[in-house]
Write an enzyme that holds these catalytic residues in place. Structure first.
Site, PDB file in Angstrom:
ATOM      1  N   THR A 168      17.013 -25.821  55.383  1.00 31.51           N
ATOM      2  CA  THR A 168      17.883 -25.560  56.522  1.00 31.51           C
ATOM      3  C   THR A 168      19.279 -25.235  56.008  1.00 31.51           C
ATOM      4  OG1 THR A 168      18.804 -27.789  56.846  1.00 31.51           O
ATOM      5  CG2 THR A 168      16.571 -27.396  57.674  1.00 31.51           C
ATOM      6  N   CYS A 169      20.222 -25.075  56.932  1.00 29.91           N
ATOM      7  CA  CYS A 169      21.589 -24.782  56.506  1.00 29.91           C
ATOM      8  C   CYS A 169      22.251 -25.988  55.853  1.00 29.91           C
ATOM      9  CB  CYS A 169      22.429 -24.307  57.698  1.00 29.91           C
ATOM     10  SG  CYS A 169      22.579 -25.515  59.027  1.00 29.91           S
ATOM     11  N   ASN A 170      21.635 -27.157  55.965  1.00 32.91           N
ATOM     12  CA  ASN A 170      22.240 -28.368  55.411  1.00 32.91           C
ATOM     13  C   ASN A 170      21.414 -29.050  54.325  1.00 32.91           C
ATOM     14  OD1 ASN A 170      24.486 -28.340  57.173  1.00 32.91           O
ATOM     15  ND2 ASN A 170      23.224 -29.188  58.806  1.00 32.91           N
ATOM     16  N   ARG A 171      20.198 -28.574  54.085  1.00 33.20           N
ATOM     17  CA  ARG A 171      19.347 -29.273  53.113  1.00 33.20           C
ATOM     18  C   ARG A 171      18.245 -28.367  52.587  1.00 33.20           C
ATOM     19  NH1 ARG A 171      18.440 -33.929  54.721  1.00 33.20           N
ATOM     20  NH2 ARG A 171      19.728 -33.812  56.589  1.00 33.20           N
ATOM     21  N   GLN A 188      19.205 -31.948  67.458  1.00 33.65           N
ATOM     22  CA  GLN A 188      17.773 -31.827  67.679  1.00 33.65           C
ATOM     23  C   GLN A 188      17.132 -30.663  66.934  1.00 33.65           C
ATOM     24  OE1 GLN A 188      16.317 -32.351  71.694  1.00 33.65           O
ATOM     25  NE2 GLN A 188      18.280 -33.159  72.373  1.00 33.65           N
ATOM     26  N   GLN A 207      12.912 -27.373  62.758  1.00 29.07           N
ATOM     27  CA  GLN A 207      12.876 -26.942  61.363  1.00 29.07           C
ATOM     28  C   GLN A 207      11.774 -27.662  60.588  1.00 29.07           C
ATOM     29  OE1 GLN A 207      16.989 -27.885  60.854  1.00 29.07           O
ATOM     30  NE2 GLN A 207      17.658 -25.761  61.036  1.00 29.07           N
ATOM     31  N   GLY A 234      22.503 -12.478  63.478  1.00 31.94           N
ATOM     32  CA  GLY A 234      21.249 -13.175  63.212  1.00 31.94           C
ATOM     33  C   GLY A 234      20.495 -13.399  64.508  1.00 31.94           C
ATOM     34  N   MET A 287      18.451 -20.067  64.874  1.00 33.55           N
ATOM     35  CA  MET A 287      19.859 -20.444  64.929  1.00 33.55           C
ATOM     36  C   MET A 287      20.649 -19.448  65.766  1.00 33.55           C
ATOM     37  SD  MET A 287      22.070 -22.745  63.717  1.00 33.55           S
ATOM     38  CE  MET A 287      21.885 -23.348  62.041  1.00 33.55           C
ATOM     39  N   GLY A 288      20.306 -18.158  65.682  1.00 36.93           N
ATOM     40  CA  GLY A 288      20.984 -17.152  66.492  1.00 36.93           C
ATOM     41  C   GLY A 288      20.765 -17.392  67.973  1.00 36.93           C
TER      42      GLY A 288
END
Length: 448
Positions: free
Chosen positions: A49-52, A115, A120, A188, A192-193
């Site tokens: 993901t964008c964080n992991r 959430q 994801q 995008g 997420m978009g």
């Protein structure tokens, strides 16, 4: 077989490290194939993901599997093992399951309680399932994690702090601009978009432009936004990005492309055509980053990215909700571990009963040869009596060993049964196999 987790996240690594290790949906199957080529790994799932970036692998040996994961990620990212381990965390067995449940609950997210992580994780499992790299162990682990996340969100108020990183980033940008958004651009057209578009619609944006490399995907999302939110929405390709930015109050970038999509030159051209006096807010939520960091040095431009959101007060949930969520995670973990330990002893119990049945049948055949004149009703009654005796003798120990299996070190009792009754390991393991079609069946002889 146990689960090994190797991961990096916003808590352990800077954005540039996350960028190098990021695994796109396109690369995910190739990474999994390389992992499964390792002898010590029988199942694999990638959560990116964008964080992991986290790899969950079912392994039969810790060190060889960890080495294989390091080699695959090193080849993918160009980083050395030492570089990665400086920022990585490793969890094994029960700790790996606990971590995934914590992630699914939103407790480890940049925005506590968001959430989107549930979707994801679901996407990661669906990919592994489609690639036939998820066997029984990962199937049960992922499904339990999804149940944990759903329960946390339905039974606590943990998501009151904000629905996602998107909402927090947009709010931060609005504070910087000192005004509401009237027009916006989303780069995008993926999950997420869509989330960014929905958030902007709720923020009251009147004009929205969706930019995507594939215009058809942007057009599909634009139609959904118009239908669901009733706002003016346009779809353009990458060649329309500069013009769209020049008229926007905020630009949200969440493309999965590798490398910068929005360069300094693009932003400079947009500023040259700009007639608005308000600053241009760039919310870069891509991993790797979509916006060239140098764009933040241009006058009238403010970049809000993952790095700048660390520690934001809005990303923290209320303490009581966090505690309630952690209690749910602990309860669900205990139930999961109990079911796994009981499942592990089931093959041994099945092998024991099969061994007893074989002995009974052998003795009945022996009885038939020694007493050939015994009529059928008598022979059947003797056979039933022998089977009843064996069943009664086995009932207590088999029930008890399942109960004991749920306790710490419960696997020792199953091991004792195998030793006492001379059960062949293959006999027990053959009862527990991966689902039909899973590539987990092509390696090794048993499952967890």
């Amino acid at each position: 077989m146990s689960v090994l987790l190797f991961g990096v996240s916003h808590r352990s690594a800077p954005v540039d490290v996350l960028e190098r290790l990021a695994i796109s949906d396109h690369d995910r199957p190739k990474i999994v194939d390389k992992l499964l080529a390792a002898r010590a790994i029988s199942e694999a799932m990638v959560v990116s993901t964008c964080n992991r970036v986290e790899i969950y692998a079912v392994v039969d040996a810790f060190h060889p599997a960890l080495e294989a994961v390091g080699e695959v990620l090193g080849e993918h990212s160009g980083m050395t093992i030492n570089d990665m381990t400086t920022h990585a965390y490793v969890r094994y067995s029960e700790a790996a399951a606990e971590h995934l449940f914590t992630v699914a609950a939103g407790l480890d997210s940049l925005v506590v309680g968001e959430q989107q992580i549930l979707g994801q994780i679901r996407n990661a499992y669906s990919s592994a399932d489609a690639n036939k790299s998820a066997g029984r162990v990962l199937h049960e682990l992922a499904q339990q994690a999804l149940r944990v996340g759903k329960r946390v969100h339905s039974e606590t108020g943990i998501d009151r702090a904000g629905a996602s990183v998107v909402s927090v980033a947009l709010h931060r940008g609005k504070v910087i601009a000192g005004a509401d958004y009237e027009s916006a651009v989303v780069l995008g057209a993926g999950a997420m978009g869509g989330l960014a578009a929905a958030n902007l619609a709720r923020e009251g944006v009147a004009d929205l432009t969706l930019v995507n490399r594939t215009v058809a995907k942007a057009s599909h999302l634009a139609e959904n936004v118009r239908t669901n939110h009733g706002i003016e929405t346009h779809a353009v390709g990458l060649d329309g990005l500069t013009a769209a930015m020049s008229d926007a109050d905020v630009v949200v970038t969440c493309s999965g492309s590798i490398g910068s999509v929005v360069g300094v030159g693009d932003v400079h051209k947009a500023l040259a055509r700009r007639t608005k006096s308000t600053p241009l807010i760039l919310c870069d939520l891509g991993l790797p980053r979509n916006v060239d960091p140098a764009a933040a040095r241009l006058p009238g431009v403010h970049v809000v990215d993952i790095e700048s959101l660390r520690g934001d007060a809005e990303t923290q949930a209320a303490q009581k909700d966090t505690e309630a969520a952690r209690t749910i995670v602990a309860d669900e973990l205990a139930d999961y571990l109990t079911s796994q330990r009981q499942a592990e002893v089931t093959p041994t119990v099945a092998a024991l009963r099969q061994r007893a049945a074989d002995v009974v049948e052998a003795e009945i055949l022996r009885l038939n040869s020694r007493l050939p004149d015994l009529d059928d009703p008598q022979r059947d009654e003797v056979a039933r009596a022998v089977r009843r005796v064996v069943d009664k003798l086995l009932h207590a120990p088999t029930v008890r060993v399942k109960q004991l299996a749920s306790t710490p070190n419960g696997d020792h009792y199953a091991e004792a049964l195998r030793e006492l009754f001379e059960l062949k390991p293959g006999a027990a393991e053959s009862v527990s196999s991966a689902p039909s079609g899973s590539r987990a069946t092509t390696k090794g002889s048993g499952e967890q």
